[in-house]
Scaffold this motif. Sequence first.
Motif, PDB file in Angstrom:
ATOM      1  N   SER A   1       0.885  -1.168   0.000  1.00 54.39           N
ATOM      2  CA  SER A   1       0.000   0.000   0.000  1.00 54.39           C
ATOM      3  C   SER A   1       0.917   1.211   0.000  1.00 54.39           C
ATOM      4  O   SER A   1       1.865   1.256   0.792  1.00 54.39           O
ATOM      5  CB  SER A   1      -0.863   0.017   1.261  1.00 54.39           C
ATOM      6  OG  SER A   1      -1.762  -1.050   1.256  1.00 54.39           O
ATOM      7  N   TYR A   2       0.660   2.156  -0.882  1.00 52.24           N
ATOM      8  CA  TYR A   2       1.630   3.246  -1.078  1.00 52.24           C
ATOM      9  C   TYR A   2       0.895   4.514  -1.516  1.00 52.24           C
ATOM     10  O   TYR A   2      -0.218   4.440  -2.052  1.00 52.24           O
ATOM     11  CB  TYR A   2       2.672   2.834  -2.128  1.00 52.24           C
ATOM     12  CG  TYR A   2       2.059   2.219  -3.366  1.00 52.24           C
ATOM     13  CD1 TYR A   2       1.718   2.995  -4.465  1.00 52.24           C
ATOM     14  CD2 TYR A   2       1.780   0.853  -3.422  1.00 52.24           C
ATOM     15  CE1 TYR A   2       1.145   2.439  -5.579  1.00 52.24           C
ATOM     16  CE2 TYR A   2       1.192   0.278  -4.535  1.00 52.24           C
ATOM     17  CZ  TYR A   2       0.870   1.085  -5.616  1.00 52.24           C
ATOM     18  OH  TYR A   2       0.275   0.518  -6.726  1.00 52.24           O
ATOM     19  N   PRO A   3       1.507   5.695  -1.268  1.00 54.68           N
ATOM     20  CA  PRO A   3       0.834   6.945  -1.628  1.00 54.68           C
ATOM     21  C   PRO A   3       0.599   7.039  -3.139  1.00 54.68           C
ATOM     22  O   PRO A   3       1.493   6.697  -3.923  1.00 54.68           O
ATOM     23  CB  PRO A   3       1.840   8.033  -1.189  1.00 54.68           C
ATOM     24  CG  PRO A   3       2.764   7.376  -0.238  1.00 54.68           C
ATOM     25  CD  PRO A   3       2.805   5.930  -0.606  1.00 54.68           C
ATOM     26  N   VAL A   4      -0.577   7.491  -3.515  1.00 58.66           N
ATOM     27  CA  VAL A   4      -0.853   7.779  -4.931  1.00 58.66           C
ATOM     28  C   VAL A   4       0.147   8.850  -5.379  1.00 58.66           C
ATOM     29  O   VAL A   4       0.446   9.789  -4.617  1.00 58.66           O
ATOM     30  CB  VAL A   4      -2.305   8.307  -5.085  1.00 58.66           C
ATOM     31  CG1 VAL A   4      -2.568   8.865  -6.455  1.00 58.66           C
ATOM     32  CG2 VAL A   4      -3.295   7.188  -4.743  1.00 58.66           C
ATOM     33  N   ALA A   5       0.714   8.677  -6.565  1.00 56.66           N
ATOM     34  CA  ALA A   5       1.778   9.579  -7.045  1.00 56.66           C
ATOM     35  C   ALA A   5       1.374  11.042  -6.904  1.00 56.66           C
ATOM     36  O   ALA A   5       0.279  11.426  -7.319  1.00 56.66           O
ATOM     37  CB  ALA A   5       2.100   9.272  -8.502  1.00 56.66           C
ATOM     38  N   VAL A   6       2.255  11.840  -6.278  1.00 58.21           N
ATOM     39  CA  VAL A   6       2.000  13.273  -6.166  1.00 58.21           C
ATOM     40  C   VAL A   6       2.716  13.933  -7.343  1.00 58.21           C
ATOM     41  O   VAL A   6       3.921  14.094  -7.335  1.00 58.21           O
ATOM     42  CB  VAL A   6       2.560  13.837  -4.837  1.00 58.21           C
ATOM     43  CG1 VAL A   6       2.230  15.325  -4.712  1.00 58.21           C
ATOM     44  CG2 VAL A   6       2.049  13.075  -3.645  1.00 58.21           C
ATOM     45  N   LEU A   7       2.026  14.220  -8.368  1.00 55.41           N
ATOM     46  CA  LEU A   7       2.550  14.836  -9.614  1.00 55.41           C
ATOM     47  C   LEU A   7       3.733  14.104 -10.248  1.00 55.41           C
ATOM     48  O   LEU A   7       4.540  13.541  -9.597  1.00 55.41           O
ATOM     49  CB  LEU A   7       2.948  16.290  -9.372  1.00 55.41           C
ATOM     50  CG  LEU A   7       1.749  17.185  -9.070  1.00 55.41           C
ATOM     51  CD1 LEU A   7       2.242  18.587  -8.746  1.00 55.41           C
ATOM     52  CD2 LEU A   7       0.807  17.257 -10.264  1.00 55.41           C
TER      53      LEU A   7
END
Length: 411
Positions: A405-411
């Motif tokens: 589980s990982y952060p959705v790409a920030v830009l």
Amino acid sequence: MAEKRTRKGTEKPVAKTAAKPVVAPSAKPKAGKRAAKSGDAVEIPTDAQGKPDLLAVRAQIDGIDREIQSLIAERALWAHQVGKAKGKLAAAVDYYRPEREAQVLRRVIDRNEGPLADEVLVRLFREIMSACLAQQEPLKVGFLGPEGTFSQQAVYKHFGHSAKALPLTTVEEVFDEVAAGHADFGVVPVENSGTGTIQSTLDLFLTSPLMICGEIELRVHQYLLSRSGRIEDIKRVYSHALSLVQCRAWLRENLPGVEKHAMFSNAEAARTARNADDVAAIAGENAGQAYNLKVVAGPIEDRDDNTTRFLVIGRSAFPSSGNDRTSLLVFTVDQPHVPGVLYRILEPLARRGITMNRIESRPAHGKLWQYAFFIDVAGHADESPLKDALAEIDAFAGNIRVLGSYPVAVL
Ligand SMILES: O=C(O)C(=O)C[C@]1(C(=O)O)C=C[C@@H](O)C=C1
């Protein structure tokens, strides 16, 4: 570090950036006089013709630079304190917190009122965090080399230039070096907006114990590069197979009779092209600079939204950032003949309103005509509603692995 900061350059000197900060900040960061925000009325000094007065405007910039530098130094001291708060950890990798970095960057975007674009500010803040983290020790990040690949660009985009990027020969080697602990993380390409999933990368997850800790989206611009820079000299074009596909229409139109050769990476192709005038490479501009090639044409990708998604692979899981994605690997080999097996896996997700972004089926290694499903869903595996859905699927399928589980790409 309690010097007073103002916008004018005439006041007390501010602290120099400490190369190795050991002193704790003596107080909370000072709320000094802040630079004007966009929208604030600023009086612009003008010359006799009514134009902005160059020297006076530069004096303003000098004052702001001093303030920024002092704040960066102060931030680095606080980040060092965070490191201490985490206690004595074994290695640099243990101080890294992707979920926190994503939260910091999302706040940067929320606060942005221009004039600089979100992408620009995110890039600057990533570099600041990268430098703050490297105070402990730089992260080592493996990628498909050599120097100049898009994978290397993805490493720097995500981890900043204070990370140490380690060029490796194949994507498989990236997995191996991370698993062996020689690299803290690896960055591997997994899909392209036009050409789709890179199945050879997905298949490595079937047997690897590594976790997915992040995703990176990179706009990919392809260039035709050669030693002479003359299109009429070119008899052969070298590149990664996927880059050749991304430029298929352009090649058909502009270099119809020319031989095409697939290489391990497009930077490898650029490295080869520097040895002969009749060979050109398709690669990124960085590769052209790294191997001293001239740009014959570019950008030459057929689709103008050409974007590659990379995964960050590591050895551990991370907590929720508040906007996460989870990659699952579901083997249905134990009950391949149960009717509606895929439906029974997906139904608990749909019932809870969990968005599914992607599903791929791949042959399960070692079992003829049986399959593994790679499924990407919204949410974090430790949080409801995904947590409950996974428990339900697990009870039925019994062979489900959370790849990460990982952060959705920030830009
Ligand atoms: O907040 C933390 O845990 C930190 O270590 C500080 C910090 C930062 O500079 O903001 C640095 C590295 C981490 O990856 C995340 C954030």
